[in-house]
Write a protein that holds these residues in place. Structure first.
Motif, mmCIF file in Angstrom:
data_model
loop_
_atom_site.group_PDB
_atom_site.id
_atom_site.type_symbol
_atom_site.label_atom_id
_atom_site.label_comp_id
_atom_site.label_asym_id
_atom_site.label_seq_id
_atom_site.Cartn_x
_atom_site.Cartn_y
_atom_site.Cartn_z
ATOM 1 N N ALA A 123 0.819 -1.215 0.000
ATOM 2 C CA ALA A 123 0.000 0.000 0.000
ATOM 3 C C ALA A 123 0.854 1.267 0.000
ATOM 4 C CB ALA A 123 -0.932 0.003 1.207
ATOM 5 N N ALA A 124 1.970 1.252 0.714
ATOM 6 C CA ALA A 124 2.734 2.475 0.969
ATOM 7 C C ALA A 124 3.197 3.217 -0.286
ATOM 8 C CB ALA A 124 3.931 2.159 1.868
ATOM 9 N N PRO A 125 3.601 2.542 -1.385
ATOM 10 C CA PRO A 125 4.028 3.309 -2.558
ATOM 11 C C PRO A 125 2.916 4.140 -3.204
ATOM 12 C CG PRO A 125 4.892 1.069 -2.646
ATOM 13 C CD PRO A 125 3.883 1.098 -1.536
ATOM 14 N N SER A 126 1.657 3.911 -2.810
ATOM 15 C CA SER A 126 0.543 4.708 -3.331
ATOM 16 C C SER A 126 0.550 6.130 -2.798
ATOM 17 C CB SER A 126 -0.793 4.054 -2.945
ATOM 18 O OG SER A 126 -0.846 2.702 -3.327
ATOM 19 N N PHE A 127 1.382 6.387 -1.767
ATOM 20 C CA PHE A 127 1.400 7.678 -1.094
ATOM 21 C C PHE A 127 2.730 8.380 -1.374
ATOM 22 C CE2 PHE A 127 -1.032 4.813 1.936
ATOM 23 C CZ PHE A 127 -2.245 5.067 1.316
ATOM 24 N N PRO A 128 2.692 9.590 -1.914
ATOM 25 C CA PRO A 128 3.936 10.249 -2.361
ATOM 26 C C PRO A 128 4.945 10.493 -1.254
ATOM 27 C CG PRO A 128 2.053 11.758 -2.452
ATOM 28 C CD PRO A 128 1.494 10.406 -2.221
ATOM 29 N N SER A 129 4.487 10.659 -0.004
ATOM 30 C CA SER A 129 5.452 10.923 1.065
ATOM 31 C C SER A 129 6.319 9.716 1.377
ATOM 32 C CB SER A 129 4.732 11.382 2.337
ATOM 33 O OG SER A 129 3.952 10.341 2.891
ATOM 34 N N SER A 130 5.998 8.546 0.790
ATOM 35 C CA SER A 130 6.877 7.378 0.927
ATOM 36 C C SER A 130 8.183 7.569 0.170
ATOM 37 C CB SER A 130 6.161 6.116 0.415
ATOM 38 O OG SER A 130 5.032 5.809 1.211
ATOM 39 N N PHE A 131 8.230 8.601 -0.680
ATOM 40 C CA PHE A 131 9.409 8.867 -1.507
ATOM 41 C C PHE A 131 9.831 10.329 -1.337
ATOM 42 C CE2 PHE A 131 6.658 5.720 -3.558
ATOM 43 C CZ PHE A 131 7.494 4.612 -3.539
ATOM 44 N N PRO A 132 10.369 10.683 -0.151
ATOM 45 C CA PRO A 132 10.721 12.088 0.095
ATOM 46 C C PRO A 132 11.812 12.620 -0.819
ATOM 47 C CG PRO A 132 11.510 10.656 1.877
ATOM 48 C CD PRO A 132 10.608 9.825 1.025
ATOM 49 N N HIS A 133 12.617 11.724 -1.390
ATOM 50 C CA HIS A 133 13.644 12.179 -2.327
ATOM 51 C C HIS A 133 13.055 12.547 -3.686
ATOM 52 C CE1 HIS A 133 13.116 7.887 -3.092
ATOM 53 N NE2 HIS A 133 13.676 8.038 -4.275
ATOM 54 N N LEU A 134 11.829 12.088 -3.956
ATOM 55 C CA LEU A 134 11.170 12.386 -5.227
ATOM 56 C C LEU A 134 10.128 13.492 -5.103
ATOM 57 C CD1 LEU A 134 10.500 8.778 -6.634
ATOM 58 C CD2 LEU A 134 12.385 10.314 -7.202
ATOM 59 N N PHE A 135 9.319 13.420 -4.052
ATOM 60 C CA PHE A 135 8.150 14.297 -3.955
ATOM 61 C C PHE A 135 8.122 15.077 -2.639
ATOM 62 C CE2 PHE A 135 6.689 10.221 -6.049
ATOM 63 C CZ PHE A 135 6.847 10.668 -7.363
ATOM 64 N N PRO A 136 9.193 15.768 -2.290
ATOM 65 C CA PRO A 136 9.212 16.485 -1.005
ATOM 66 C C PRO A 136 8.145 17.577 -0.966
ATOM 67 C CG PRO A 136 11.052 17.189 -2.376
ATOM 68 C CD PRO A 136 10.424 16.014 -3.073
ATOM 69 N N GLY A 137 7.357 17.598 0.117
ATOM 70 C CA GLY A 137 6.337 18.627 0.277
ATOM 71 C C GLY A 137 5.169 18.510 -0.676
ATOM 72 N N ASN A 138 5.012 17.358 -1.328
ATOM 73 C CA ASN A 138 3.934 17.185 -2.314
ATOM 74 C C ASN A 138 3.088 15.973 -1.930
ATOM 75 O OD1 ASN A 138 2.372 17.627 -4.562
ATOM 76 N ND2 ASN A 138 4.002 17.270 -6.054
ATOM 77 N N ASP A 139 2.584 16.001 -0.704
ATOM 78 C CA ASP A 139 1.895 14.831 -0.160
ATOM 79 C C ASP A 139 0.540 14.569 -0.800
ATOM 80 O OD1 ASP A 139 4.045 14.635 1.466
ATOM 81 O OD2 ASP A 139 3.002 15.088 3.349
ATOM 82 N N GLN A 140 0.018 15.530 -1.576
ATOM 83 C CA GLN A 140 -1.290 15.333 -2.211
ATOM 84 C C GLN A 140 -1.175 14.944 -3.688
ATOM 85 O OE1 GLN A 140 -4.221 15.317 -0.337
ATOM 86 N NE2 GLN A 140 -2.571 15.335 1.198
ATOM 87 N N LEU A 141 0.037 14.679 -4.150
ATOM 88 C CA LEU A 141 0.219 14.211 -5.524
ATOM 89 C C LEU A 141 -0.523 12.901 -5.722
ATOM 90 C CD1 LEU A 141 1.856 14.846 -8.162
ATOM 91 C CD2 LEU A 141 3.588 13.263 -7.286
ATOM 92 N N ARG A 142 -1.248 12.801 -6.813
ATOM 93 C CA ARG A 142 -2.039 11.594 -7.054
ATOM 94 C C ARG A 142 -1.201 10.508 -7.719
ATOM 95 N NH1 ARG A 142 -7.633 11.298 -6.533
ATOM 96 N NH2 ARG A 142 -8.552 13.221 -5.731
ATOM 97 N N CYS A 143 -1.648 9.288 -7.528
ATOM 98 C CA CYS A 143 -0.946 8.098 -8.004
ATOM 99 C C CYS A 143 -1.870 7.293 -8.893
ATOM 100 C CB CYS A 143 -0.501 7.263 -6.797
ATOM 101 S SG CYS A 143 0.271 5.685 -7.215
#
Length: 396
Positions: A210-230
């Motif tokens: 489940a965790a990769p569905s959430f952008p904050s699981s990848f802080p090196h890719l999507f810092p501060g973009n926790d509402q990015l859709r997957c």
């Protein structure tokens, strides 16, 4: 979230088992039971319009046929918003078969068409828990499978491949805990059919997927973009996992992931048989030679043709159960040629041997092309795709 065995006309579809004794999966009943939506011509046309790319044959032919919230992704994309892709593979065998390539072939199209980043999860931990493999072997197989995935042509500037045993921790682990705290054992038992005899490792795994569905699981890719859709391309048997994920997402402050889901790729013997590494004749592998492909197709590919030439000329073929036709539907690019073959075969003017001959040519070319691409993938390239790094051009 009660799921997740579907029994309709004797068919069984779970994340771990797919079978239809009559050889034909009833996808309409499956969609109705799961509660997802069908992809219609309007959605296919909209994707083509938004991306300015011809729709992939998997879309044109209804192979990727169902979705959850795909229109929401398209609405946001049309308004100038971004999203990311997530797909994965459980590395339990040395070599991939053609069915394993389907989600990666389609995901590459999506990445190229929408120009978005992609995360690919290799669940080496899952395979250690479910298979009779050592941790060291699971880690080795993950790297070997990564080479086949890279050979599909993904863009290293937009793609992060990770193995759970190497990457899980930090923000990823925090999201796992958030999911785990909100899924009950009864929910999980419904999804996976967990029994009291199963070890607790099987209970702990679903939050990892489940965790990769959430952008904050990848802080090196999507810092501060926790509402990015997957957007998650997958086979429809994985739907139960992500229904669980979608149920949890708003409870922990994230957007629900969207899904685009495919039909199953059948074993050579038909949909009533499961492709299995223990039976190499059940599938075409990306390591097979052209001679092996020819032998497998001629000997094992289930035919919908009649028992004799005379009867076949009279009655024609049953395309609903014919595996060579199903395989051509996946891999023959030319729509006009495919329609011609189907028409001639169904009406008895084309024989099974002729259809198989065309399939052998198509598969031999596809596999040889993949083998050439994989031969160019080095250990350094695997390291580059797996490096935890920002991707500054991922939306470029």
């Amino acid at each position: 979230m009660e799921i997740e065995e579907v029994v309709a006309a004797e068919q069984v579809v779970t994340p771990w088992e797919v079978s239809a004794p009559d050889g034909v999966i009833d996808y309409d009943k499956l969609v109705d039971r799961f509660g997802c939506q069908l992809i219609d011509a309007a959605i296919v046309d909209r994707i083509a319009h938004l991306t300015l790319c011809p729709p992939h044959r998997f879309l044109r032919r209804g192979i990727f046929f169902a979705h959850r919230d795909l229109n929401r992704i398209l609405d946001l994309y049309e308004a100038g918003e971004k999203f990311y892709l997530y797909t994965g593979r459980g590395p339990s065998s040395e070599s991939l078969h053609l069915g394993h390539l389907i989600p990666f072939m389609f995901t590459k199209y999506l990445q190229d068409a929408f120009k978005v980043p992609l995360v690919i999860q290799l669940t080496d931990d899952e395979k250690f828990l479910w298979k009779n493999l050592t941790i060291a072997e699971c880690k080795r197989l993950a790297r070997e499978n990564a080479k086949d995935i890279i050979a599909c042509g993904f863009d290293v500037e937009r793609t992060f491949i990770f193995t759970d045993l190497n990457y899980v921790g930090g923000a990823f682990y925090e999201n796992m805990l958030e999911v785990a705290k909100r899924v009950t054992y009864n929910n999980l038992r419904g999804i996976l059919g967990i029994t009291p005899e199963d070890h607790i490792g099987k209970v702990s795994f679903p939050p990892v997927q489940a965790a990769p569905s959430f952008p904050s699981s990848f802080p090196h890719l999507f810092p501060g973009n926790d509402q990015l859709r997957c957007l998650i391309p997958c086979a429809i048997d994985q739907d139960p996992y992500f229904r669980m994920t979608r149920d949890v997402a708003p409870k922990i402050g994230f957007q629900k992931p969207s899904l685009i889901e495919s039909r199953f790729f059948p074993a050579l013997q038909g949909e009533s048989t499961k492709m299995s590494a223990s039976d190499p004749n059940s599938a075409i592998y990306v390591t097979d030679s052209s001679k092996q492909i020819k032998a497998k197709v001629n000997k094992y590919a289930f035919s919908g043709g009649q028992a004799s030439v005379e009867l076949h000329r009279k009655l024609g073929a049953n395309l609903d159960v014919d595996v060579p036709i199903k395989y051509l539907n996946f891999f023959l690019e030319d729509d006009d040629e495919l329609d011609h073959i189907k028409k001639e075969y169904k009406e008895g003017r084309m024989l099974t041997g002729e259809v198989k001959q065309r399939l052998i040519a198509v598969l031999s070319e596809l596999v040889a092309r993949h083998q050439r691409a994989r031969a160019q993938v080095t250990e350094e390239m695997v390291d580059a795709f797996m490096a935890v790094r920002p991707l500054p051009n991922m939306f470029g």
